[in-house]
Design an enzyme around this catalytic site. Structure first.
Site, PDB file in Angstrom:
ATOM      1  N   LYS A  13       5.558 -23.356  -1.158  1.00 24.11           N
ATOM      2  CA  LYS A  13       4.444 -22.608  -1.919  1.00 24.11           C
ATOM      3  C   LYS A  13       3.892 -23.432  -3.134  1.00 24.11           C
ATOM      4  O   LYS A  13       2.369 -23.040  -3.192  1.00 24.11           O
ATOM      5  CB  LYS A  13       5.236 -21.291  -3.110  1.00 24.11           C
ATOM      6  CG  LYS A  13       5.647 -20.596  -1.742  1.00 24.11           C
ATOM      7  CD  LYS A  13       6.397 -19.269  -2.122  1.00 24.11           C
ATOM      8  CE  LYS A  13       8.282 -19.701  -2.411  1.00 24.11           C
ATOM      9  NZ  LYS A  13       9.338 -20.332  -2.094  1.00 24.11           N
ATOM     10  N   ARG A  88      10.411 -11.775  -5.355  1.00 25.39           N
ATOM     11  CA  ARG A  88      11.688 -12.149  -5.126  1.00 25.39           C
ATOM     12  C   ARG A  88      12.173 -10.747  -4.441  1.00 25.39           C
ATOM     13  O   ARG A  88      12.831 -11.214  -2.708  1.00 25.39           O
ATOM     14  CB  ARG A  88      12.460 -12.868  -5.120  1.00 25.39           C
ATOM     15  CG  ARG A  88      12.142 -14.854  -4.872  1.00 25.39           C
ATOM     16  CD  ARG A  88      13.134 -15.310  -5.259  1.00 25.39           C
ATOM     17  NE  ARG A  88      13.592 -16.817  -5.092  1.00 25.39           N
ATOM     18  CZ  ARG A  88      12.420 -17.870  -5.436  1.00 25.39           C
ATOM     19  NH1 ARG A  88      11.641 -17.554  -6.180  1.00 25.39           N
ATOM     20  NH2 ARG A  88      12.914 -19.007  -4.852  1.00 25.39           N
ATOM     21  N   ARG A 127      13.382 -34.351  -1.367  1.00 26.05           N
ATOM     22  CA  ARG A 127      11.876 -33.359  -1.994  1.00 26.05           C
ATOM     23  C   ARG A 127      12.252 -33.679  -3.494  1.00 26.05           C
ATOM     24  O   ARG A 127      13.890 -33.649  -4.089  1.00 26.05           O
ATOM     25  CB  ARG A 127      12.150 -31.660  -2.534  1.00 26.05           C
ATOM     26  CG  ARG A 127      11.428 -30.694  -3.683  1.00 26.05           C
ATOM     27  CD  ARG A 127      10.698 -29.808  -3.066  1.00 26.05           C
ATOM     28  NE  ARG A 127      11.924 -29.316  -3.379  1.00 26.05           N
ATOM     29  CZ  ARG A 127      11.761 -27.796  -3.519  1.00 26.05           C
ATOM     30  NH1 ARG A 127      11.169 -27.281  -3.439  1.00 26.05           N
ATOM     31  NH2 ARG A 127      12.752 -27.146  -3.618  1.00 26.05           N
ATOM     32  N   ARG A 164      16.015 -31.867  -7.860  1.00 29.75           N
ATOM     33  CA  ARG A 164      16.565 -30.590  -8.717  1.00 29.75           C
ATOM     34  C   ARG A 164      17.741 -30.243  -8.084  1.00 29.75           C
ATOM     35  O   ARG A 164      18.759 -30.523  -7.320  1.00 29.75           O
ATOM     36  CB  ARG A 164      15.918 -29.524  -7.408  1.00 29.75           C
ATOM     37  CG  ARG A 164      14.327 -29.265  -8.316  1.00 29.75           C
ATOM     38  CD  ARG A 164      13.670 -28.497  -7.834  1.00 29.75           C
ATOM     39  NE  ARG A 164      14.405 -26.890  -7.321  1.00 29.75           N
ATOM     40  CZ  ARG A 164      13.668 -26.160  -6.763  1.00 29.75           C
ATOM     41  NH1 ARG A 164      12.333 -25.995  -6.855  1.00 29.75           N
ATOM     42  NH2 ARG A 164      13.560 -24.815  -6.451  1.00 29.75           N
ATOM     43  N   ARG A 175      20.515 -19.645  -1.238  1.00 30.01           N
ATOM     44  CA  ARG A 175      18.596 -19.923  -1.304  1.00 30.01           C
ATOM     45  C   ARG A 175      18.361 -19.188   0.433  1.00 30.01           C
ATOM     46  O   ARG A 175      17.573 -18.118   0.313  1.00 30.01           O
ATOM     47  CB  ARG A 175      18.384 -21.290  -2.054  1.00 30.01           C
ATOM     48  CG  ARG A 175      18.718 -21.313  -3.599  1.00 30.01           C
ATOM     49  CD  ARG A 175      18.043 -22.644  -3.414  1.00 30.01           C
ATOM     50  NE  ARG A 175      16.735 -22.956  -3.642  1.00 30.01           N
ATOM     51  CZ  ARG A 175      16.531 -24.360  -3.453  1.00 30.01           C
ATOM     52  NH1 ARG A 175      17.657 -25.604  -3.806  1.00 30.01           N
ATOM     53  NH2 ARG A 175      15.337 -24.585  -3.718  1.00 30.01           N
TER      54      ARG A 175
END
Ligand code: ADP
Length: 295
Positions: A13, A88, A127, A164, A175
């Protein structure tokens, strides 16, 4: 355009939003980025959000809603926005619907990015993001050396890659579970409103961008063209000054001459030109109203 990007953590996203920002000239509103900024600044909101974020849980609807309401109230979202990571939960989706109704700015499209679970985990583990400009990279698609040879637009030095804190194995599992439980139901919510488009978000970034553009269709292309021509226009030149700056030959011809030239051009392009009415209408040759049928 007012767009929501839906999808699990790691579905792309953020990456696709950044590309849409460039193409459409409208801002990305990422709830995750806004929350991380609040945490970094040490605000009351950040302090209250941090624990949930570190555990991979959702931050309270009321906190997130307040933050989004403020963000969507800013002037730069008047021409449109890309919501990334929000809504969400069903409660957030309903609150967003009410908010946009009050602002008379309903959504144009909701795009669901579909990626299988194994690929989500792989993407999240690769990431990295630049600690200075926030740009997101992936070590599986761009090797570290290639990323670090690029200069960060904020510091002028190579990007400083960081991971992160919630991109660790245990938090990622939580998550993904939370996504299935709380966010997946939004697919039906938006399908029922006729806004949903689903795209396959596996494959490389370019390929997914193409599918996303196709899913957004004609309105997005028009918005992209408008954004491009707005940036091309010299901001300080308006009206008479712009006209004076043009060579004589480029200035607008008198109306009648313009109309004649347009009609000649359309006739050449195979379009039937109706010269009876005040404003000329065009139809594809051969597709007009059958003769004798009333208007
Ligand atoms: P990802 O999509 O990869 O999970 P985000 O950057 O969107 O990452 O979000 C990071 C974290 O911020 C989430 O795990 C959650 O704790 C919090 N968060 C972000 N958006 C919301 C939201 N709309 N509602 C509640 N919590 C949110």
């Amino acid at each position: 355009m007012r767009i929501v990007l839906l999808g699990a953590p790691g579905s792309g996203k953020g990456t696709q939003s950044q590309r849409l920002v460039e193409r459409l000239g409208i801002p990305q509103v990422s709830s995750g980025d806004l929350l991380r900024a609040a945490v970094a600044r040490g605000t009351e909101l950040g302090r209250r959000a941090k624990e949930a974020m570190d555990g991979g849980r959702l931050v309270d609807d009321s906190l997130v809603l307040q933050m989004i309401r403020e963000r969507l109230g800013a002037g730069d979202t008047r021409r449109g926005f890309i919501l990334d990571g929000f809504p969400r939960t069903l409660a957030q989706a309903e609150a967003l619907e009410r908010l946009l109704r009050d602002l008379t700015q309903p959504l144009d499209a909701v795009v669901q990015l579909e990626v299988d679970a194994a690929e989500l985990v792989r993407r999240i583990s690769g990431r990295r993001c630049c600690a200075d400009c926030g740009r997101v990279f992936n070590l599986f698609t761009s090797p570290r050396a290639a990323i670090e040879s690029e200069l960060c637009p904020r510091t002028g030095a190579p990007h400083r890659l960081t991971q992160r804190p919630d991109d660790n194995e245990a938090t990622v599992a939580e998550r993904l579970r939370v996504y299935e439980e709380k966010t997946r139901p939004l697919i039906d919510f938006y399908r029922a409103r006729g806004l949903l488009r689903v795209i396959d978000a596996m494959g490389d970034v370019e390929e997914v961008s193409r599918r996303l553009s196709q899913a957004l269709g004609a309105p997005a292309l028009r918005a992209a063209r408008a954004a491009k021509s707005a940036t091309r226009r010299a901001p300080h030149r308006t009206g008479a000054r712009r006209k004076a700056a043009q060579p004589k030959s480029a200035r607008r011809r008198p109306k009648s001459a313009t109309g004649r030239a347009a009609r000649r051009g359309k006739a050449r392009a195979g379009l039937r030109v109706n010269t009876r009415g005040k404003s000329p209408r065009t139809t594809r040759a051969g597709q007009g109203r059958p003769k004798g049928k009333p208007r």
